[in-house]
Design an enzyme around this catalytic site. Structure first.
Site, PDB file in Angstrom:
ATOM      1  N   HIS A 179      -6.046   3.934  -2.313  1.00  0.00           N
ATOM      2  CA  HIS A 179      -5.300   4.569  -3.401  1.00  0.00           C
ATOM      3  C   HIS A 179      -3.892   3.965  -3.457  1.00  0.00           C
ATOM      4  O   HIS A 179      -3.404   3.443  -2.443  1.00  0.00           O
ATOM      5  CB  HIS A 179      -5.241   6.081  -3.137  1.00  0.00           C
ATOM      6  CG  HIS A 179      -4.532   6.837  -4.206  1.00  0.00           C
ATOM      7  ND1 HIS A 179      -3.282   7.392  -4.008  1.00  0.00           N
ATOM      8  CD2 HIS A 179      -4.888   7.108  -5.478  1.00  0.00           C
ATOM      9  CE1 HIS A 179      -2.905   7.979  -5.131  1.00  0.00           C
ATOM     10  NE2 HIS A 179      -3.861   7.825  -6.034  1.00  0.00           N
ATOM     11  N   THR A 181      -1.079   5.044  -3.210  1.00  0.00           N
ATOM     12  CA  THR A 181      -0.073   5.560  -2.277  1.00  0.00           C
ATOM     13  C   THR A 181      -0.298   5.061  -0.852  1.00  0.00           C
ATOM     14  O   THR A 181       0.539   5.306   0.020  1.00  0.00           O
ATOM     15  CB  THR A 181      -0.122   7.100  -2.228  1.00  0.00           C
ATOM     16  OG1 THR A 181      -1.455   7.483  -1.889  1.00  0.00           O
ATOM     17  CG2 THR A 181       0.281   7.720  -3.548  1.00  0.00           C
ATOM     18  N   LYS A 182      -1.423   4.395  -0.605  1.00  0.00           N
ATOM     19  CA  LYS A 182      -1.764   4.040   0.773  1.00  0.00           C
ATOM     20  C   LYS A 182      -1.181   2.677   1.170  1.00  0.00           C
ATOM     21  O   LYS A 182      -0.740   1.904   0.307  1.00  0.00           O
ATOM     22  CB  LYS A 182      -3.285   4.070   0.948  1.00  0.00           C
ATOM     23  CG  LYS A 182      -3.897   5.460   0.655  1.00  0.00           C
ATOM     24  CD  LYS A 182      -3.650   6.447   1.764  1.00  0.00           C
ATOM     25  CE  LYS A 182      -3.807   7.911   1.449  1.00  0.00           C
ATOM     26  NZ  LYS A 182      -4.988   8.409   0.825  1.00  0.00           N
ATOM     27  N   THR A 183      -1.210   2.367   2.461  1.00  0.00           N
ATOM     28  CA  THR A 183      -0.571   1.149   2.981  1.00  0.00           C
ATOM     29  C   THR A 183      -1.127  -0.110   2.323  1.00  0.00           C
ATOM     30  O   THR A 183      -0.400  -1.032   1.976  1.00  0.00           O
ATOM     31  CB  THR A 183      -0.748   1.068   4.505  1.00  0.00           C
ATOM     32  OG1 THR A 183      -0.092   2.196   5.087  1.00  0.00           O
ATOM     33  CG2 THR A 183      -0.153  -0.208   5.078  1.00  0.00           C
TER      34      THR A 183
END
Ligand code: PLP
Length: 366
Positions: A179, A181-183
């Site tokens: 997603h 927002t992920k790293t």
């Protein structure tokens, strides 16, 4: 918002891979980047099989379905969790059972699980929360003694390792999220990983509308399946991100340590890294020590007034309408009110981190 809480790190490399997939990733080339991404990801995790999906939620749904989890079954997971870890259990007709968490890693408490196991328990989901490693050895020991598989939700734990092995590679399978927002991001996306050939085969079949991948009849479904696929264009972005992963992870560590240095001396606990582990530090989180009065909502209002998008810690799922149930999880129920997440995106500046820390320092020294 001047300082968002999350935002991916996208360079010309991601753009050129996506453009290339858009130009020529069709027809006989329509799986090229998907295969490359799956292979590269499996290598990174150190596992045999990886199957790209539309999201981590999709990967989790497939793996629960492939394990045969359905009506009458119970799945144990931590009360503090993202809602996506629990919803697929409900959708399959099974019952999520909420365990308490440990006060330092904020991950599922093995002792709490022991009390919740029944003859209907079919799986334990181990979420490595905010990059902190679960006590995976204890969880595997509980599961293996009783034939209960452990599924690792490593959505927030790319870069996290335990005794040199990647989070997500210990259980019967692991799931990851890409997603925005992920790293590591593909916009939306996820990955199912396993060393179990039979489970991999089931997941692939379920994600192909239940068609047998090695079957000879065209358009023939053996079982009612699903479709949680990743597109080739998303996978192309994933390939570019994967090649930059060392840099993306190094930056997450830098951000965490920049916060930790500046917040040192305050009555706070932050993401922990137990001996023998590496924390991927997806998101910097702070928990105000017990005994010190703290009004989380007032702090969040002060962040907002300064243009800072800080976030609440995950709520206990047992409080939410879809899962509402009476539980005795004292750690989970006390923790979330004392905790908050700090903006941790790769491109945050030192000045941005200093601005955030000043709000925290001022608030806690009043
Ligand atoms: C982000 C996240 C998910 C869901 O990932 P999606 O790709 O958005 O479906 C699941 N579990 C945890 C712990 C997460 O942080």
């Amino acid at each position: 918002m001047q300082i968002p809480y999350a935002k991916p790190s996208i360079t010309d490399l991601e753009c050129s891979y996506a453009a290339e997939a858009c130009r020529s990733g069709w027809g006989s080339e329509c799986y090229t980047y998907i295969s490359l991404f799956e292979k590269g990801f499996a290598e990174h995790i150190g596992i045999r099989y990886a199957h790209a999906t539309s999201s981590c939620t999709g990967a989790l749904t497939l793996c629960l379905a492939a394990l045969g989890i359905g009506p009458g079954d119970e799945v144990i997971l931590a009360d503090i969790n993202w809602v996506a870890t629990a919803s697929p259990i409900l959708h399959l007709g099974a019952r999520p059972v909420f365990a308490d968490v440990l006060p330092d890693t904020w991950c599922i408490d093995p002792a709490s699980i022991e009390r919740l196991i029944t003859d209907r328990t079919r799986a334990i989901i181990a979420t490595h929360l905010y990059g902190s490693p679960c006590d995976i050895e204890a969880l595997l020991a509980i599961g293996s003694g009783r034939g209960i598989p452990v599924i690792e939700d490593a959505a927030e734990a790319i870069g996290t390792s335990i005794d040199g092995r990647a989070a997500g590679s210990f259980g019967i399978c692991g799931v990851f999220s890409f997603h925005g927002t992920k790293t590591l991001t593909t916009g939306e996306g996820g990955m199912f990983v396993t060393d179990d050939a039979a489970l991999m085969e089931k997941v692939e079949m379920l994600n192909k509308h239940g068609q047998n991948p090695s079957g000879t009849k065209q358009f023939w479904a053996e079982v009612a399946g699903y479709k949680f696929k990743m597109s080739n264009i998303q996978a192309a972005i994933g390939c570019a991100q994967l090649s930059r992963l060392p840099e993306l992870l190094a930056r997450k560590r830098e951000i965490f340590h920049a916060y930790a240095e500046r917040l040192d001396g305050l009555p706070l606990a932050m993401n922990c890294e137990p001996p023998g582990t590496v924390n991927g530090y997806w998101m910097t989180t702070a928990v105000v020590k017990e005994g010190r009065p703290f009004d989380r909502d007032r702090l969040l209002a002060e962040f907002l007034a300064k243009g800072i998008d800080a976030r609440v810690f995950f709520w206990p799922l047992s409080l939410m309408p879809p899962f509402k149930t009476r539980v005795v999880n004292p750690v989970a129920h006390a923790l979330h009110l004392r905790a908050f997440n700090l903006p941790s995106y790769h491109d945050i500046t030192h000045q941005g981190i200093e601005t955030v820390c000043r709000v925290v320092r001022d608030f806690l020294s009043r």
